[in-house]
Write an enzyme that holds these catalytic residues in place. Sequence first.
Site, PDB file in Angstrom:
ATOM      1  N   SER A 126     -15.817  40.092   1.626  1.00 18.96           N
ATOM      2  CA  SER A 126     -16.152  39.148   0.558  1.00 18.96           C
ATOM      3  C   SER A 126     -15.553  37.769   0.842  1.00 18.96           C
ATOM      4  CB  SER A 126     -15.707  39.705  -0.788  1.00 18.96           C
ATOM      5  OG  SER A 126     -16.454  39.123  -1.845  1.00 18.96           O
ATOM      6  N   LYS A 178     -17.282  30.259 -27.655  1.00 15.35           N
ATOM      7  CA  LYS A 178     -15.916  29.881 -27.327  1.00 15.35           C
ATOM      8  C   LYS A 178     -15.056  31.077 -26.916  1.00 15.35           C
ATOM      9  CE  LYS A 178     -12.571  26.981 -26.848  1.00 15.35           C
ATOM     10  NZ  LYS A 178     -12.570  26.095 -25.678  1.00 15.35           N
TER      11      LYS A 178
END
Length: 311
Positions: A126, A178
Amino acid sequence: MRKTLLWIGGIFLFILVGCGLIFALGIGMDGFETPVQGDAVALVRVEGTILSGSGDNANPFTNTGGAFSTTIIDQLKKADESEQVKAVVLVVDTPGGSVYASDEIALQVGEMSKPILSAMGSIAASGGYYVSAPTDEIWASPHTLTCSIGVIIQLLNYDDLAAEYGVDSIVYKSGTFKDMGNPFEDATEAEEAIWRSMIDEAYDAFVAIVAEGRGLKDGTVREFADGRICTGKQAMELNLVDNLGYLPDVIKRAGELGGIEGDPPTIEYNQEPSFLELLTSFSHRPSLIGEIKELLQLQSGPMLMYLYSGR
């Protein structure tokens, strides 16, 4: 009381003398540049989870810690500016890590003016492959675990556990999204769409850097960029690795590209702890939980990762 003070003074004096000897002799410390004569190959290590920052809280007397992007970038720049260094080997042994930190390192790798090669260790998956992609040559062991081209973000959900123990989560927020990633709430379809858009953006960047670094078409990369892990031998068959070998082979090849005859000497750059950091490291010993937090740089929110989780 006086004996106690004398004992404390004696211990402190012993510490000062010991630190002085360490600095004078350069024994067992990571904060010294390897002294060599003549042209050399620089080794810059990307070992451990890739994290942003410089790892200022790491214990200077141990080798534990992550691969901190700021430190690695500084070492790459130092190697590129050194007249003695003719080529650089990026020693990669990492399952990956932060998308942000991996990209920081890869950008600096792409800006190097000297030959730079990647020497993959036991794992270069990765983010480990991401930072290797812009190098001039990628070397891996036949048994290196690499590839894992993809993006992951992991969210925790305590909803059922909280309900079982009668725990409520009360959130006051200024906007609908949020508190995205709130572990006490299931993600809504709209939130999942936002997460997906960020993952797709980071994934496209990963595919692009592999395609550019390896001279492959975007579509070709996407055929195997599904997060799968592969061996170094399999990666070579996919044209993701140039050669199979080990670190000594890569150092020799880097020497050849740098115009060094024979077996090239190597230089390593390491973060130098200050004298004050050395002294305080004796007295500051974080708890086990504290060490884990320092190592992983745990944050209050989720993070996009180029990371092979191994599950």
